[in-house]
Design a protein around this motif. Structure first.
Motif, short mmCIF file in Angstrom:
data_model
loop_
_atom_site.label_atom_id
_atom_site.label_comp_id
_atom_site.label_asym_id
_atom_site.label_seq_id
_atom_site.Cartn_x
_atom_site.Cartn_y
_atom_site.Cartn_z
N GLY A 18 0.78 -1.24 0.00
CA GLY A 18 0.00 0.00 0.00
C GLY A 18 0.81 1.28 0.00
O GLY A 18 0.32 2.33 0.42
N GLU A 33 -9.56 1.20 -4.73
CA GLU A 33 -9.71 -0.19 -4.27
C GLU A 33 -8.81 -1.14 -5.08
O GLU A 33 -8.30 -2.11 -4.55
CB GLU A 33 -11.19 -0.59 -4.41
CG GLU A 33 -11.62 -1.74 -3.54
CD GLU A 33 -11.56 -1.46 -2.03
OE1 GLU A 33 -10.84 -2.22 -1.37
OE2 GLU A 33 -12.22 -0.52 -1.54
N GLU A 36 -3.11 -0.23 -9.31
CA GLU A 36 -2.17 -1.06 -10.08
C GLU A 36 -0.76 -0.98 -9.50
O GLU A 36 -0.38 0.01 -8.87
CB GLU A 36 -2.18 -0.64 -11.57
CG GLU A 36 -1.66 0.76 -11.86
CD GLU A 36 -2.64 1.88 -11.51
OE1 GLU A 36 -2.28 3.05 -11.71
OE2 GLU A 36 -3.75 1.60 -11.03
N GLN A 65 7.99 -4.66 -6.28
CA GLN A 65 8.34 -5.93 -6.91
C GLN A 65 9.86 -6.12 -6.91
O GLN A 65 10.61 -5.18 -7.14
CB GLN A 65 7.79 -6.00 -8.34
CG GLN A 65 6.27 -6.16 -8.38
CD GLN A 65 5.71 -6.11 -9.81
OE1 GLN A 65 6.38 -6.50 -10.75
NE2 GLN A 65 4.49 -5.61 -9.94
N LYS A 120 -2.97 -1.15 6.21
CA LYS A 120 -4.16 -2.02 6.11
C LYS A 120 -4.67 -2.40 7.50
O LYS A 120 -5.18 -3.50 7.72
CB LYS A 120 -3.89 -3.26 5.25
CG LYS A 120 -3.31 -2.92 3.85
CD LYS A 120 -3.41 -4.06 2.88
CE LYS A 120 -2.66 -3.73 1.58
NZ LYS A 120 -2.79 -4.76 0.55
N ALA A 151 -4.51 3.35 4.53
CA ALA A 151 -4.71 4.22 3.36
C ALA A 151 -6.18 4.23 2.97
O ALA A 151 -6.68 5.22 2.44
CB ALA A 151 -3.85 3.74 2.20
N LYS A 152 -6.87 3.13 3.28
CA LYS A 152 -8.27 3.03 2.88
C LYS A 152 -9.15 3.99 3.68
O LYS A 152 -9.91 4.78 3.11
CB LYS A 152 -8.76 1.59 3.04
CG LYS A 152 -10.20 1.40 2.61
CD LYS A 152 -10.57 -0.06 2.53
CE LYS A 152 -12.03 -0.22 2.09
NZ LYS A 152 -12.33 -1.61 1.76
P1 GTP Z 1 3.69 -1.93 -5.52
O1 GTP Z 1 3.57 -0.68 -6.30
O2 GTP Z 1 3.52 -3.16 -6.36
O3 GTP Z 1 4.95 -2.01 -4.73
O4 GTP Z 1 2.45 -1.97 -4.44
P2 GTP Z 1 2.05 -0.83 -3.39
O5 GTP Z 1 2.80 -1.05 -2.12
O6 GTP Z 1 2.16 0.51 -4.01
O7 GTP Z 1 0.51 -1.18 -3.09
P3 GTP Z 1 -0.78 -0.41 -3.63
O8 GTP Z 1 -0.87 0.94 -3.01
O9 GTP Z 1 -0.83 -0.50 -5.09
O10 GTP Z 1 -1.93 -1.28 -2.94
C1 GTP Z 1 -2.10 -2.67 -3.23
C2 GTP Z 1 -3.54 -3.06 -2.99
O11 GTP Z 1 -3.85 -2.93 -1.61
C3 GTP Z 1 -4.54 -2.18 -3.76
O12 GTP Z 1 -5.58 -2.98 -4.27
C4 GTP Z 1 -5.06 -1.23 -2.70
O13 GTP Z 1 -6.38 -0.82 -2.93
C5 GTP Z 1 -4.98 -2.10 -1.43
N1 GTP Z 1 -4.75 -1.29 -0.22
C6 GTP Z 1 -3.80 -0.35 -0.04
N2 GTP Z 1 -3.88 0.20 1.18
C7 GTP Z 1 -4.92 -0.41 1.80
C8 GTP Z 1 -5.51 -0.27 3.10
O14 GTP Z 1 -5.10 0.53 3.95
N3 GTP Z 1 -6.57 -1.09 3.38
C9 GTP Z 1 -7.06 -1.98 2.48
N4 GTP Z 1 -8.11 -2.71 2.85
N5 GTP Z 1 -6.53 -2.13 1.24
C10 GTP Z 1 -5.48 -1.36 0.90
#
Ligand code: GTP
Ligand code: MG
Length: 171
Positions: A18, A33, A36, A65, A120, A151-152
């Protein structure tokens, strides 16, 4: 007199924890939600005010990644602050976060302000895998700021960045 300061901040952590969502929440107040996966890195800015200082965060949102790991030093080099993110529902992501802290300490000496952020938290009542006590103890032992965030829902996200801003203003 009002001063303007620029702060380079990097987000690090395993894929899917996230990082981009936290950046988007802080910089734009948005949550997607189905966000990418980041390719390479993304750049966002947000400005906050602490007393008489405008603090502009230049945020480098890195890609989690594994194939992008070798790019990370370009983004954390010279950073004033690093937010190392894990998913409180995923123990592997916590191990990865601890490895990032170690790498930062080795590369940036002691100058970088590090936040350990367990994201999360909104899912933790059903899915928690990393205890608050364990994470907090690691943070205390290693001189990190610690927070659980979402973040949600937005829980504690702005507070993390404001804490960083306050600490950096005092330096
Ligand atoms: P990379 O760019 O691949 O390193 O991933 P990232 O760390 O940037 O994760 P990203 O923010 O893309 O979130 C990955 C997934 O988790 C997405 O589908 C988001 O909607 C979900 N997500 C992110 N933060 C939260 C949160 O606080 N709660 C929930 N329930 N889902 C979350
Ligand atoms: Mg991302």
């Amino acid at each position: 007199p009002r001063s303007n300061r620029q702060v380079k901040l990097v987000l690090l952590g395993d894929q899917g924890v996230g990082k981009s969502s936290l950046a988007l929440r802080f910089a734009r107040g948005e949550f997607h939600e189905h966000h990418e996966a980041t390719i390479g890195a993304a750049f966002l800015t947000q400005t906050v005010t602490v007393g008489q200082s405008n603090i502009k965060f230049d945020i480098w949102d890195t890609a989690g990644q594994e194939r992008y790991h070798s790019l990370a030093p370009m983004y954390y080099r010279g950073a004033a602050a690093a937010v190392v993110v894990y998913d409180v529902n995923n123990t592997h992501s916590f191990s990865r976060a601890l490895a990032w802290v170690k790498e930062l300490r080795q590369q940036n000496a002691s100058s970088v302000l590090i936040v350990l952020a367990g994201n999360k938290a909104d899912l933790a009542s059903d899915h928690r895998a990393v205890s608050v006590d364990e994470a907090r103890a690691f943070a205390e032992d290693n001189g990190l700021i610690f927070a659980e965030v979402s973040a949600k829902t937005g829980m504690a996200v702005n507070e993390v960045f404001m804490t960083i801003a306050h600490k950096l203003v005092r330096r």
